[in-house]
Design a protein around this motif. Structure first.
Motif, PDB file in Angstrom:
ATOM      1  N   PRO A 156      10.839   7.570 -10.608  1.00 16.35           N
ATOM      2  CA  PRO A 156       9.486   8.133 -10.446  1.00 16.35           C
ATOM      3  C   PRO A 156       8.466   7.083 -10.005  1.00 16.35           C
ATOM      4  O   PRO A 156       7.456   7.400  -9.396  1.00 16.35           O
ATOM      5  CB  PRO A 156       9.124   8.657 -11.838  1.00 16.35           C
ATOM      6  N   SER A 157       8.748   5.807 -10.278  1.00 13.49           N
ATOM      7  CA  SER A 157       7.810   4.751  -9.878  1.00 13.49           C
ATOM      8  C   SER A 157       8.172   4.137  -8.529  1.00 13.49           C
ATOM      9  O   SER A 157       7.618   3.101  -8.143  1.00 13.49           O
ATOM     10  CB  SER A 157       7.749   3.664 -10.955  1.00 13.49           C
ATOM     11  N   TYR A 158       9.077   4.774  -7.798  1.00  9.52           N
ATOM     12  CA  TYR A 158       9.489   4.273  -6.473  1.00  9.52           C
ATOM     13  C   TYR A 158       8.295   4.210  -5.532  1.00  9.52           C
ATOM     14  O   TYR A 158       7.500   5.142  -5.434  1.00  9.52           O
ATOM     15  CB  TYR A 158      10.579   5.175  -5.886  1.00  9.52           C
ATOM     16  N   ASP A 159       8.172   3.101  -4.839  1.00  5.12           N
ATOM     17  CA  ASP A 159       7.104   2.905  -3.856  1.00  5.12           C
ATOM     18  C   ASP A 159       7.761   2.580  -2.520  1.00  5.12           C
ATOM     19  O   ASP A 159       8.355   1.506  -2.362  1.00  5.12           O
ATOM     20  CB  ASP A 159       6.190   1.756  -4.294  1.00  5.12           C
ATOM     21  N   PRO A 160       7.682   3.469  -1.531  1.00  7.64           N
ATOM     22  CA  PRO A 160       8.342   3.214  -0.249  1.00  7.64           C
ATOM     23  C   PRO A 160       7.762   2.027   0.513  1.00  7.64           C
ATOM     24  O   PRO A 160       8.373   1.521   1.430  1.00  7.64           O
ATOM     25  CB  PRO A 160       8.158   4.520   0.532  1.00  7.64           C
ATOM     26  N   THR A 161       6.592   1.561   0.113  1.00 10.55           N
ATOM     27  CA  THR A 161       5.976   0.414   0.788  1.00 10.55           C
ATOM     28  C   THR A 161       6.245  -0.910   0.077  1.00 10.55           C
ATOM     29  O   THR A 161       5.761  -1.954   0.506  1.00 10.55           O
ATOM     30  CB  THR A 161       4.451   0.599   0.900  1.00 10.55           C
ATOM     31  N   ALA A 162       7.010  -0.882  -0.988  1.00 10.05           N
ATOM     32  CA  ALA A 162       7.183  -2.068  -1.837  1.00 10.05           C
ATOM     33  C   ALA A 162       7.720  -3.285  -1.098  1.00 10.05           C
ATOM     34  O   ALA A 162       7.346  -4.407  -1.425  1.00 10.05           O
ATOM     35  CB  ALA A 162       8.091  -1.734  -3.015  1.00 10.05           C
ATOM     36  N   LYS A 163       8.565  -3.089  -0.100  1.00 10.77           N
ATOM     37  CA  LYS A 163       9.163  -4.237   0.593  1.00 10.77           C
ATOM     38  C   LYS A 163       8.211  -4.912   1.567  1.00 10.77           C
ATOM     39  O   LYS A 163       8.376  -6.087   1.861  1.00 10.77           O
ATOM     40  CB  LYS A 163      10.442  -3.829   1.307  1.00 10.77           C
ATOM     41  N   PHE A 164       7.247  -4.198   2.087  1.00  8.73           N
ATOM     42  CA  PHE A 164       6.321  -4.835   3.023  1.00  8.73           C
ATOM     43  C   PHE A 164       4.889  -4.924   2.489  1.00  8.73           C
ATOM     44  O   PHE A 164       4.035  -5.576   3.080  1.00  8.73           O
ATOM     45  CB  PHE A 164       6.343  -4.153   4.398  1.00  8.73           C
ATOM     46  N   LYS A 165       4.617  -4.301   1.360  1.00  8.81           N
ATOM     47  CA  LYS A 165       3.271  -4.325   0.784  1.00  8.81           C
ATOM     48  C   LYS A 165       2.761  -5.742   0.510  1.00  8.81           C
ATOM     49  O   LYS A 165       1.591  -6.035   0.779  1.00  8.81           O
ATOM     50  CB  LYS A 165       3.231  -3.485  -0.488  1.00  8.81           C
ATOM     51  N   PRO A 166       3.597  -6.668   0.026  1.00 10.38           N
ATOM     52  CA  PRO A 166       3.098  -8.018  -0.219  1.00 10.38           C
ATOM     53  C   PRO A 166       2.538  -8.716   1.027  1.00 10.38           C
ATOM     54  O   PRO A 166       1.548  -9.435   0.939  1.00 10.38           O
ATOM     55  CB  PRO A 166       4.316  -8.771  -0.751  1.00 10.38           C
ATOM     56  N   ILE A 167       3.130  -8.482   2.180  1.00  8.59           N
ATOM     57  CA  ILE A 167       2.620  -9.139   3.384  1.00  8.59           C
ATOM     58  C   ILE A 167       1.317  -8.482   3.843  1.00  8.59           C
ATOM     59  O   ILE A 167       0.392  -9.167   4.273  1.00  8.59           O
ATOM     60  CB  ILE A 167       3.662  -9.186   4.518  1.00  8.59           C
ATOM     61  N   VAL A 168       1.209  -7.182   3.699  1.00  8.35           N
ATOM     62  CA  VAL A 168      -0.039  -6.490   4.042  1.00  8.35           C
ATOM     63  C   VAL A 168      -1.155  -6.956   3.101  1.00  8.35           C
ATOM     64  O   VAL A 168      -2.256  -7.280   3.541  1.00  8.35           O
ATOM     65  CB  VAL A 168       0.137  -4.960   3.988  1.00  8.35           C
ATOM     66  N   ASP A 169      -0.851  -7.014   1.806  1.00  9.59           N
ATOM     67  CA  ASP A 169      -1.840  -7.490   0.826  1.00  9.59           C
ATOM     68  C   ASP A 169      -2.253  -8.927   1.114  1.00  9.59           C
ATOM     69  O   ASP A 169      -3.429  -9.282   1.042  1.00  9.59           O
ATOM     70  CB  ASP A 169      -1.292  -7.380  -0.596  1.00  9.59           C
ATOM     71  N   HIS A 170      -1.278  -9.771   1.461  1.00  9.89           N
ATOM     72  CA  HIS A 170      -1.571 -11.177   1.772  1.00  9.89           C
ATOM     73  C   HIS A 170      -2.507 -11.282   2.971  1.00  9.89           C
ATOM     74  O   HIS A 170      -3.506 -12.002   2.927  1.00  9.89           O
ATOM     75  CB  HIS A 170      -0.268 -11.934   2.054  1.00  9.89           C
ATOM     76  N   PHE A 171      -2.179 -10.573   4.049  1.00 15.06           N
ATOM     77  CA  PHE A 171      -3.002 -10.638   5.251  1.00 15.06           C
ATOM     78  C   PHE A 171      -4.407 -10.082   4.991  1.00 15.06           C
ATOM     79  O   PHE A 171      -5.393 -10.640   5.466  1.00 15.06           O
ATOM     80  CB  PHE A 171      -2.344  -9.899   6.414  1.00 15.06           C
ATOM     81  N   ASN A 172      -4.499  -9.006   4.243  1.00 14.12           N
ATOM     82  CA  ASN A 172      -5.818  -8.451   3.922  1.00 14.12           C
ATOM     83  C   ASN A 172      -6.650  -9.433   3.105  1.00 14.12           C
ATOM     84  O   ASN A 172      -7.836  -9.641   3.372  1.00 14.12           O
ATOM     85  CB  ASN A 172      -5.678  -7.128   3.166  1.00 14.12           C
ATOM     86  N   LEU A 173      -6.038 -10.047   2.105  1.00  8.82           N
ATOM     87  CA  LEU A 173      -6.740 -11.011   1.267  1.00  8.82           C
ATOM     88  C   LEU A 173      -7.184 -12.218   2.086  1.00  8.82           C
ATOM     89  O   LEU A 173      -8.328 -12.664   1.980  1.00  8.82           O
ATOM     90  CB  LEU A 173      -5.840 -11.458   0.111  1.00  8.82           C
TER      91      LEU A 173
END
Length: 187
Positions: A156-173
């Motif tokens: 239920p806590s599956y996130d389809p963006t989990a594998k690429f979310k860290p790079i998106v978050d990094h670039f946004n920050l």
């Protein structure tokens, strides 16, 4: 009867917003104007991010090989991982350079970048940086997150963006902190 001129001015140019801001807006902490392009690239693609890629790629390769050791064919290029060794930071930088050059030099398949047949279309630079097999192994194992920390698809806590979310978050920050600051109106 329809109005012959249905267009009208919504915001007349005479009305202007004279809001005062307490900061200068625009790029912040930029390299000097005469800096090499790599200085701008490194504003966003930091050493910490590259080290994270190296760490997680090596972890994924090790786990993949351990988990699948009995199912890997003797002819598989996966065996080359141990021969060549773990991914290093220098090799990862070269990998990024190859990926960026692939965006500039268009070929139909990845293998064509290492093709020697058509000398007029040959790109020997790629062969000098990596063997085709090593590049494809790095591409196969490229990771930024530890798969053990990601919820499986049936969770239920599956996130389809989990594998690429860290790079998106990094670039946004990085974009917010390094390149631009949010300016707030003065009350």
């Amino acid at each position: 009867m329809a109005d012959p001129n249905p267009w009208f001015r919504v915001y007349p140019p005479e009305i202007r917003d004279h809001t005062e801001f307490d900061q200068n807006v625009g790029p912040k902490r930029m390299p000097p104007r005469n800096s090499r392009p790599i200085a701008y690239f490194m504003l966003i693609f930091t050493m910490d991010l590259m080290k994270k890629f190296v760490l997680e790629t090596n972890r994924y390769a090790r786990n993949f090989i351990t988990r699948n050791q009995h199912n890997i064919s003797n002819k598989s290029r996966v065996h080359d991982w141990h021969k060549k060794g773990k991914l290093t930071l220098i090799e990862f930088k070269a990998f990024v350079a190859v990926i960026l050059n692939m965006g500039l030099i268009k070929k139909a398949t990845i293998s064509e970048y290492w093709n020697r047949k058509h000398s007029s279309q040959s790109t020997p630079w790629f062969r000098k940086v990596f063997t085709r097999n090593r590049f494809q192994l790095l591409l196969k194992f490229l990771h930024l997150v530890d798969n053990r920390k990601i919820a499986p698809r049936n969770s239920p806590s599956y996130d389809p963006t989990a594998k690429f979310k860290p790079i998106v978050d990094h670039f946004n920050l990085k974009a917010k902190k390094t390149l631009f600051s949010v300016s707030k109106p003065v009350d």
